[in-house]
Design an enzyme around this catalytic site. Structure first.
Site, mmCIF file in Angstrom:
data_model
loop_
_atom_site.group_PDB
_atom_site.id
_atom_site.type_symbol
_atom_site.label_atom_id
_atom_site.label_comp_id
_atom_site.label_asym_id
_atom_site.label_seq_id
_atom_site.Cartn_x
_atom_site.Cartn_y
_atom_site.Cartn_z
ATOM 1 C CB THR A 1 0.356 4.608 -10.943
ATOM 2 O OG1 THR A 1 -0.171 5.728 -10.197
ATOM 3 C CG2 THR A 1 1.984 3.843 -9.951
ATOM 4 N NE ARG B 1 -2.122 1.982 -8.016
ATOM 5 C CZ ARG B 1 -2.862 3.133 -8.456
ATOM 6 N NH1 ARG B 1 -3.818 3.221 -9.288
ATOM 7 N NH2 ARG B 1 -2.299 4.017 -8.789
ATOM 8 C CE LYS C 1 -4.726 -19.346 -9.368
ATOM 9 N NZ LYS C 1 -3.096 -20.182 -9.477
#
Lengths: 304, 139
Positions: A52, A101, A80
């Site tokens: 993808t 994604r 983080k």
């Protein structure tokens, strides 16, 4: 500004238009090679995906644009503790469009709520993957020259396979579609898909676990992989992963113009010997994925 | 037991017995600056026992959520000692921060300060789905 979060965000007419543009790109690629000059696509992949991501990046490059982004969460500020919403707003400062994604379902929708640039859902967990569905629709249209009057066999993991559910949703909007749902009992299409999509739209379907019984009726055979990551129990996975293997022998009874599709990656559910059969369309399908993503990027960037 | 009738205000009636406090909390009635009475286990011809909430002020409350909690609840609007309106609340199209998505893969499980929003997808079956991951709310 439009986003693409779910295939239902697009009307049938809009899908037809995207297919039209994709076909024109296939026929006249040179017309499109500078359409996105000086534009940047950000690919925010919080979980790895080869196909993808590369398809989106290739699509943007063929439109003359540039690509920035990351391919796993550990190399992003998510590691983080930054929220999806904040990451998106920040990336929107550096790019014109975002393909995302994310392993968490609904993350692209959350991103779209505060984004200043269009968001494309490039897959969110087991929930939705609309550009795969667009890829499937373009493949069907290019190979069969229609999206109506089709008998579509879906085979393999029909329970967890999000591509299958989205394809059922998308194809249910076209006339005279019939589904043959081929799966082991443990991996049948969920009840809500049958009730809320198939039965609600009066779409005829047959559930079976015998692929050979119906293969001769099919115009499309959509194979899927039994995905290990969807199982909590390794024993169940091992028992079901080899349930269907499509080979030359099984294809003997199939129509000569059958179109065999697979979202890839394939493991062993389609024998390699099938690859040379003219009915095997799964690698062409991957190519179509690039063209429909080019059409989608143009649409969302409002570039004619 | 007698509770003074109210001159102007809202009476939430036909609450399932012992659910009055849940509704008091869901509507955040504790934050109001007027009198609020919760009557629990009152006798009811229709229900046997019921709870009632009386709010001693006609204020603008978002009562839609009551349709989700219990569709049998009735709302009475009182003005100058007269009941001027009585109605059932319809199922709300959207409910926010009342139920939480139980799907561990849903973005609501990690995103900071994200509201839990459920959308009504089937009125007849009273079906709500998470706005983000479309998981069904199992009551």
């Amino acid at each position: 500004m439009r986003h693409l979060i779910d295939i239902k965000d697009l009307s049938v007419q809009e899908i037809d238009e995207l297919i039209g543009v994709a076909k024109d790109i296939i026929a006249h690629p040179e017309k499109y090679q500078e359409k996105c000059k000086y534009k940047k696509l950000a690919t925010l992949f919080f979980e790895p995906s080869t196909r993808t991501r590369l398809s989106f990046e290739a699509a943007m490059m063929e439109l003359g644009g540039n690509v920035i982004g990351f391919s796993e969460a550990s190399s992003s500020s998510a590691s983080k503790g930054e929220s999806v919403s904040d990451t998106t707003r920040m990336v929107g400062c550096y790019s014109d469009i975002i393909a995302m994604r994310h392993p968490k379902e609904g993350a692209p929708l959350v991103a779209s709520l505060k984004s200043t640039v269009p968001i494309i859902n490039a897959g969110d967990g087991g929930h939705s993957h609309p550009t795969q569905t667009l890829t499937d629709l373009l493949t069907i249209f290019c190979e069969k020259n229609r999206l109506e009057n089709l008998t579509i066999g879906l085979c393999g993991d029909l329970k967890f396979g999000r591509t299958v559910h989205s394809l059922i949703t998308a194809m249910s909007r076209y006339k005279n579609i019939k589904f043959i749902l081929i799966s082991p009992d443990e991996l049948k299409v969920p009840e809500y898909v049958k009730k809320e999509i198939l039965e609600k739209n009066d779409i005829p379907y047959i559930e079976t676990n015998d692929i050979e019984e119906h293969i001769g009726d099919l115009d499309i055979l959509y194979m899927t992989r039994v995905q290990k990551e969807r199982f909590f129990n390794e024993e169940d996975y091992l028992r079901l992963k080899d349930y269907y293997i499509l080979n030359k022998e099984k294809l003997e009874k199939a129509k000569q113009d059958l179109c065999i599709m697979h979202p890839l990656p394939r493991v062993n559910e389609i024998a390699v010997e099938v690859d040379d059969d003219p009915r095997a369309c799964y690698f062409k399908q991957a190519r179509y994925g690039k063209y429909i993503r080019m059409a989608l990027i143009l649409k969302l960037l409002e570039i004619k | 037991m007698n509770i003074d009738s109210i001159k102007d205000g809202i009476v939430i009636d036909h609450i399932q017995a012992k659910k009055g406090l849940d509704i008091y909390n869901a509507l955040k009635l504790g934050e109001l600056d007027c009198s609020v009475a919760i009557i629990t286990n009152a006798k009811s011809n229709k229900m046997g026992r019921k709870d009632i909430i009386k709010i001693d002020k006609n204020i603008d409350l978002d009562l839609n959520i009551l349709g989700y909690i219990d569709p049998n609840i009735t709302i009475n609007i009182i003005e100058n000692d007269e009941r001027v309106d009585k109605y059932h609340v319809e199922l709300p199209k959207e409910i926010t921060n009342i139920i939480k998505c139980k799907n561990p893969r849903c973005i609501t499980s990690i995103e900071q300060e994200l509201k839990h929003i459920f959308i009504l997808t089937d009125k007849e079956k009273r079906t709500y789905r998470c706005k983000y991951c479309e998981t069904l709310n199992e009551e």
